[in-house]
Design an enzyme around this catalytic site. Sequence first.
Site, short mmCIF file in Angstrom:
data_model
loop_
_atom_site.label_atom_id
_atom_site.label_comp_id
_atom_site.label_asym_id
_atom_site.label_seq_id
_atom_site.Cartn_x
_atom_site.Cartn_y
_atom_site.Cartn_z
N ALA A 10 0.92 -1.16 -0.07
CA ALA A 10 -0.03 0.01 -0.06
C ALA A 10 0.91 1.23 0.12
CB ALA A 10 -0.93 0.13 1.18
N LEU A 11 1.09 1.92 -1.19
CA LEU A 11 1.77 3.12 -1.21
C LEU A 11 1.04 4.41 -1.44
CD1 LEU A 11 4.81 3.94 -1.85
CD2 LEU A 11 4.41 3.48 -4.18
N SER A 12 1.67 5.38 -0.49
CA SER A 12 0.50 6.56 -0.27
C SER A 12 1.74 7.79 -0.72
CB SER A 12 0.15 6.91 0.90
OG SER A 12 1.52 6.93 1.85
N VAL A 15 6.51 9.01 4.04
CA VAL A 15 7.92 8.12 4.02
C VAL A 15 7.74 6.74 4.56
CG1 VAL A 15 7.97 9.02 6.37
CG2 VAL A 15 10.21 8.40 5.22
N ASP A 16 6.60 6.53 5.19
CA ASP A 16 6.36 4.88 5.82
C ASP A 16 6.23 4.22 4.79
OD1 ASP A 16 6.89 5.94 8.35
OD2 ASP A 16 4.74 6.34 8.69
N SER A 17 5.35 4.30 3.86
CA SER A 17 5.06 3.36 2.77
C SER A 17 6.26 3.23 1.63
CB SER A 17 3.74 3.70 2.02
OG SER A 17 3.70 4.98 1.44
N CYS A 93 -12.11 2.60 8.85
CA CYS A 93 -11.54 2.39 7.30
C CYS A 93 -10.87 0.90 7.21
CB CYS A 93 -10.65 3.35 7.01
SG CYS A 93 -9.86 3.32 5.19
N CYS A 193 -7.50 12.30 6.70
CA CYS A 193 -7.17 12.41 5.24
C CYS A 193 -8.12 13.00 4.37
CB CYS A 193 -6.90 10.79 4.71
SG CYS A 193 -8.26 9.70 4.66
#
Length: 362
Positions: A10-12, A15-17, A93, A193
């Site tokens: 899961a890429l947003s 920095v974390d993803s 969510c 978000c």
Amino acid sequence: MMNNSKVLVALSGGVDSSACVVLLQRAGYKVEAAVLDLFPGAQATVEAAQETADRLGVRLHVVREHDAFHRNVVLPFCEEYRAGRTPNPCILCNPTTKFHFLMKTADELGIGQVATGHYARIERAQIGGADAWLLQRAGFLPRDQSYMLYRLGQSTLSRLILPLHSLAKDEVRRIAAEAGLPAANKPDSQEICFIPDGDYASYIENLLGPLPGGDLIAPDGSVCGHHKGILHYTVGQRKGLGVALGRPVFVSRIDAAQNRVYLAEAGQEYAGAVELTNCVTHPALVLAGHSETGSCRVEVKIRSMAKPVPARLTLLESGRARLEFDEPQRAPAPGQSAVCYYGDTVAGGGLIDRSFASSDDE
């Protein structure tokens, strides 16, 4: 047939993803990524994810699910506030939308595992002669997000990889910087978000219309002022009440049916017990001894940033439970989650429905 050498991240573009992708590539996985386009205004997230994917050489899938997100997250969030409760949209969510569509996309691609940049751990164990996947606190506790994931079931946990589980935030930023990623110095988002300016009350009013004002009720039961609509208030709130009673007061209860906001004096906001609804349980509840005694000792967090405190958990009928705290806790808010731990492992949790001044109250 599922390919377990592949993982869908899961890429947003945060920095974390982004660091999650780097770590999985270093570990030898064939990485593909998915960005969730869930609401109007998510285009910046999609673009950031695409930039990161291009830099790291991974294929990006855009998963657009505006209707499901509106139905599963936005409307329940708004309706809970309008009912005088305080929901956490991420907890709404994660099981219904985010992980549901990540797993669905992975299935369609024939990918067996999914990864996210959450700070938590998953361990496989044998409980009662069967495999179980235990959701645990992160190795670096200041970043722990197991509270947010407590409603995920075994089918999801069994496929989930959390590469950041033991890392501090500065280590994650260093990994992203070494990979030349634009998110390395990007600040963490603190907002909801889909409400980037943080003004949830205006968002709800614009979507569903304003609520009428009503009475503010003083600690002695008298009417002491006028509130501007119950969705502007939460249990435990001290500021912005618009009354001056000569002593500190806080919101102790919101009665949506009567359209009243009740105040109490400072020092009276502590509860000895709470009742939960919509509960979920995890295999660690067996380890805690609940099946043998009817109740068990746990540690519990009554909000995401709270410290875990000792309590006794008793499961009731119809998905309900009762938590009795060893020491009274300040202002448990209806609609927030209470998440129970056995050691470092999530044992279950539910939504706070009501609180009691002492553990003996009903």
